[in-house]
Design an enzyme around this catalytic site. Structure first.
Site, PDB file in Angstrom:
ATOM      1  N   ARG A 171       0.840  -1.215   0.000  1.00 29.54           N
ATOM      2  CA  ARG A 171       0.000   0.000   0.000  1.00 29.54           C
ATOM      3  C   ARG A 171       0.869   1.257   0.000  1.00 29.54           C
ATOM      4  O   ARG A 171       0.560   2.246   0.665  1.00 29.54           O
ATOM      5  CB  ARG A 171      -0.942   0.032   1.211  1.00 29.54           C
ATOM      6  N   SER A 243     -10.295   1.912   4.431  1.00 30.76           N
ATOM      7  CA  SER A 243      -9.475   1.639   5.620  1.00 30.76           C
ATOM      8  C   SER A 243      -8.766   2.894   6.092  1.00 30.76           C
ATOM      9  O   SER A 243      -8.132   3.587   5.291  1.00 30.76           O
ATOM     10  CB  SER A 243      -8.399   0.609   5.300  1.00 30.76           C
ATOM     11  N   GLU A 339      -3.704   5.261   6.938  1.00 31.93           N
ATOM     12  CA  GLU A 339      -3.563   4.937   5.521  1.00 31.93           C
ATOM     13  C   GLU A 339      -3.868   6.122   4.597  1.00 31.93           C
ATOM     14  O   GLU A 339      -3.142   6.365   3.640  1.00 31.93           O
ATOM     15  CB  GLU A 339      -4.455   3.762   5.148  1.00 31.93           C
TER      16      GLU A 339
HETATM   17  P1  NAP Z   1      -9.153  -9.256   5.662  1.00 32.64           P
HETATM   18  O1  NAP Z   1      -9.499  -9.968   4.423  1.00 32.64           O
HETATM   19  O2  NAP Z   1      -9.953  -9.464   6.908  1.00 32.64           O
HETATM   20  O3  NAP Z   1      -7.620  -9.501   5.994  1.00 32.64           O
HETATM   21  C1  NAP Z   1      -7.052  -8.917   7.163  1.00 32.64           C
HETATM   22  C2  NAP Z   1      -5.540  -8.994   7.053  1.00 32.64           C
HETATM   23  O4  NAP Z   1      -5.143 -10.351   6.895  1.00 32.64           O
HETATM   24  C3  NAP Z   1      -4.936  -8.229   5.895  1.00 32.64           C
HETATM   25  O5  NAP Z   1      -3.713  -7.715   6.344  1.00 32.64           O
HETATM   26  C4  NAP Z   1      -4.695  -9.289   4.869  1.00 32.64           C
HETATM   27  O6  NAP Z   1      -3.570  -8.982   4.088  1.00 32.64           O
HETATM   28  C5  NAP Z   1      -4.382 -10.493   5.710  1.00 32.64           C
HETATM   29  N1  NAP Z   1      -4.755 -11.760   5.068  1.00 32.64           N
HETATM   30  C6  NAP Z   1      -5.969 -12.360   5.112  1.00 32.64           C
HETATM   31  N2  NAP Z   1      -5.939 -13.514   4.427  1.00 32.64           N
HETATM   32  C7  NAP Z   1      -4.705 -13.634   3.920  1.00 32.64           C
HETATM   33  C8  NAP Z   1      -4.070 -14.607   3.101  1.00 32.64           C
HETATM   34  N3  NAP Z   1      -4.717 -15.686   2.684  1.00 32.64           N
HETATM   35  N4  NAP Z   1      -2.776 -14.398   2.760  1.00 32.64           N
HETATM   36  C9  NAP Z   1      -2.126 -13.278   3.176  1.00 32.64           C
HETATM   37  N5  NAP Z   1      -2.664 -12.323   3.942  1.00 32.64           N
HETATM   38  C10 NAP Z   1      -3.946 -12.496   4.318  1.00 32.64           C
HETATM   39  O7  NAP Z   1      -9.032  -7.676   5.372  1.00 32.64           O
HETATM   40  P2  NAP Z   1     -10.102  -6.524   5.242  1.00 32.64           P
HETATM   41  O8  NAP Z   1      -9.704  -5.472   6.170  1.00 32.64           O
HETATM   42  O9  NAP Z   1     -11.525  -7.029   5.234  1.00 32.64           O
HETATM   43  O10 NAP Z   1      -9.761  -6.011   3.773  1.00 32.64           O
HETATM   44  C11 NAP Z   1      -9.982  -6.852   2.664  1.00 32.64           C
HETATM   45  C12 NAP Z   1      -8.907  -6.641   1.645  1.00 32.64           C
HETATM   46  O11 NAP Z   1      -8.987  -5.333   1.123  1.00 32.64           O
HETATM   47  C13 NAP Z   1      -7.494  -6.805   2.218  1.00 32.64           C
HETATM   48  O12 NAP Z   1      -6.731  -7.446   1.251  1.00 32.64           O
HETATM   49  C14 NAP Z   1      -7.058  -5.378   2.438  1.00 32.64           C
HETATM   50  O13 NAP Z   1      -5.658  -5.227   2.370  1.00 32.64           O
HETATM   51  C15 NAP Z   1      -7.749  -4.706   1.272  1.00 32.64           C
HETATM   52  N6  NAP Z   1      -7.912  -3.278   1.430  1.00 32.64           N
HETATM   53  C16 NAP Z   1      -7.080  -2.474   0.726  1.00 32.64           C
HETATM   54  C17 NAP Z   1      -7.168  -1.122   0.799  1.00 32.64           C
HETATM   55  C18 NAP Z   1      -6.242  -0.276   0.006  1.00 32.64           C
HETATM   56  O14 NAP Z   1      -5.718  -0.648  -1.015  1.00 32.64           O
HETATM   57  N7  NAP Z   1      -5.986   0.912   0.443  1.00 32.64           N
HETATM   58  C19 NAP Z   1      -8.119  -0.561   1.613  1.00 32.64           C
HETATM   59  C20 NAP Z   1      -8.973  -1.402   2.320  1.00 32.64           C
HETATM   60  C21 NAP Z   1      -8.848  -2.778   2.241  1.00 32.64           C
HETATM   61  P3  NAP Z   1      -3.566  -7.881   2.885  1.00 32.64           P
HETATM   62  O15 NAP Z   1      -3.849  -6.561   3.500  1.00 32.64           O
HETATM   63  O16 NAP Z   1      -2.174  -7.981   2.371  1.00 32.64           O
HETATM   64  O17 NAP Z   1      -4.562  -8.303   1.897  1.00 32.64           O
END
Ligand code: NAP
Length: 346
Positions: A171, A243, A339
């Site tokens: 990010r 986020s 973020e």
């Molecule tokens: P989530 O799916 O509940 O995941 C929470 C955390 O666990 C994140 O850090 C995610 O990594 C990690 N994770 C879960 N499963 C994984 C796997 N199989 N392998 C590796 N890492 C894993 O997260 P959430 O908050 O509901 O968000 C969903 C997705 O949207 C996430 O990927 C999050 O990063 C993304 N998101 C991105 C932005 C942005 O680009 N600014 C904003 C909001 C949410 P990752 O973060 O690396 O995926």
């Protein structure tokens, strides 16, 4: 140098409101809309001649704005999307910065071009995508990005930057760091079709199980859409910037210490001994899920998101964020980083 807040603009009009999905009021002297590269260059030339600062805004979906932005705000609205087949399985897709990211994802999926299926429904413009290297559910822009065209404010030229030159991280990119005020992204070019599908994130895997049927790119896109709609507030209805905190990285020793206090998942970080942990779990366990102060609320379905129910200003939202950061730090010894980008003055 400081710039006085004007009661009216140079042309005698009242200061203009800067668009942002958090729904906070922020005014500026003058808003310009750049529809092409030429008009973008002209805005910077004019601002240089008048010695006023310029702030570039896309759809304002990752910004926390204080009440005042001095000088000129330029809205990047360059349009255009092209697609060229490279071989049987890969395509080069190029989109102008003012296109809406979700529309571009949908356009590629409609042509059966895979690669962006995990990145549906991410709010914001194409130009904003490389700034924070948007990512979700195991796929990030850096996986598919070939190059970025950007206006270099230092040289007043348009430059093409390769993916390596963008220095992407989690990010993160050079556009957020050392060169935060230097480049204005005008075009993003991606190579699509070559990536494997990723369907192992728990929320997405659960939804795919619920639905049944083949796990192809279209099914993943639909599953991600459903998960996002369930968990995240629609910025068109409730002010938010997605986020508010990054998921932190911790050392194995820090993780051991944390596990003495809280049951928490951890995930690998590529090329690093660090482990990634979900910030949402820390915020939830610290008791902030659903917390509300005046118009600012920690979203009950996803505590990583702070919403503005209407009437909050940027500082109100930042105050709640700071209280969460301090409390999580006191309870778990983990620093949560913001973020979104914070801009402006009060
Ligand atoms: P989530 O799916 O509940 O995941 C929470 C955390 O666990 C994140 O850090 C995610 O990594 C990690 N994770 C879960 N499963 C994984 C796997 N199989 N392998 C590796 N890492 C894993 O997260 P959430 O908050 O509901 O968000 C969903 C997705 O949207 C996430 O990927 C999050 O990063 C993304 N998101 C991105 C932005 C942005 O680009 N600014 C904003 C909001 C949410 P990752 O973060 O690396 O995926």
């Amino acid at each position: 140098m400081s710039f006085p807040r004007a009661a009216t603009t140079a042309s005698g009009r009242r200061p203009a409101l800067v668009p942002n999905t958090l729904g906070v009021d922020c005014t500026t002297d003058q808003i310009r809309i750049a529809l092409d590269e030429e008009s973008l260059g002209e805005c910077f030339a004019e601002a240089a001649a008048r010695q006023i600062p310029v702030t570039v805004v896309g759809e304002g979906s990752n910004l926390v704005l204080r009440s005042w932005l001095p000088g000129m705000v330029v809205l990047v609205r360059l349009k255009g999307l092209s697609c060229a087949r490279l071989d049987a399985g890969t395509w080069r897709v190029s989109a102008a910065a003012g296109e809406t990211w979700h529309d571009v994802v949908n356009a590629t999926l409609a042509q059966d071009i895979g690669g962006l299926e995990n990145l549906v429904l991410i709010p914001g413009s194409v130009g904003a995508a490389p700034i924070q290297n948007i990512g979700a559910y195991g796929r990030e822009l850096a996986d598919v990005l070939e190059s970025v065209v950007a206006f270099d404010r230092e040289r007043s030229t348009f430059e093409t930057l390769s993916a390596d030159e963008c220095r992407f991280g989690y990010r993160d990119s050079r556009f957020k760091g050392d060169d935060a005020d230097r480049f204005v992204v005008t075009r993003v070019t991606m190579i699509l079709g070559h990536t494997e599908i990723v369907a192992d994130y728990p929320d997405v895997a659960r939804r795919l199980d619920e639905v049944g049927g083949p796990v192809d790119r279209a099914a993943i896109a639909r599953a991600v859409e459903t998960v996002r709609r369930r968990k995240l507030p629609d910025p068109a209805r409730i002010g938010n910037v997605g986020s508010f905190f990054k998921n932190p990285f911790v050392t194995p020793a820090e993780l051991d210490a944390l596990r003495a206090k809280i049951d928490i998942d951890d995930y690998p970080v590529s090329d690093s001994p660090l482990r990634k942990i979900p910030a949402a779990r820390l915020i939830d366990r610290a008791g902030w899920k659903g917390f509300r102060h005046a118009a600012v609320q920690v979203w009950p379905q996803q505590p990583l998101v702070l919403v503005n129910h209407g009437g909050a200003n940027g500082q109100d939202v930042l105050d709640v964020a700071r209280r969460i950061q301090e409390d999580v730090h006191a309870k778990y010894d983990v620093l949560l980083e913001l973020e979104p980008t914070v801009m402006g003055e009060d």
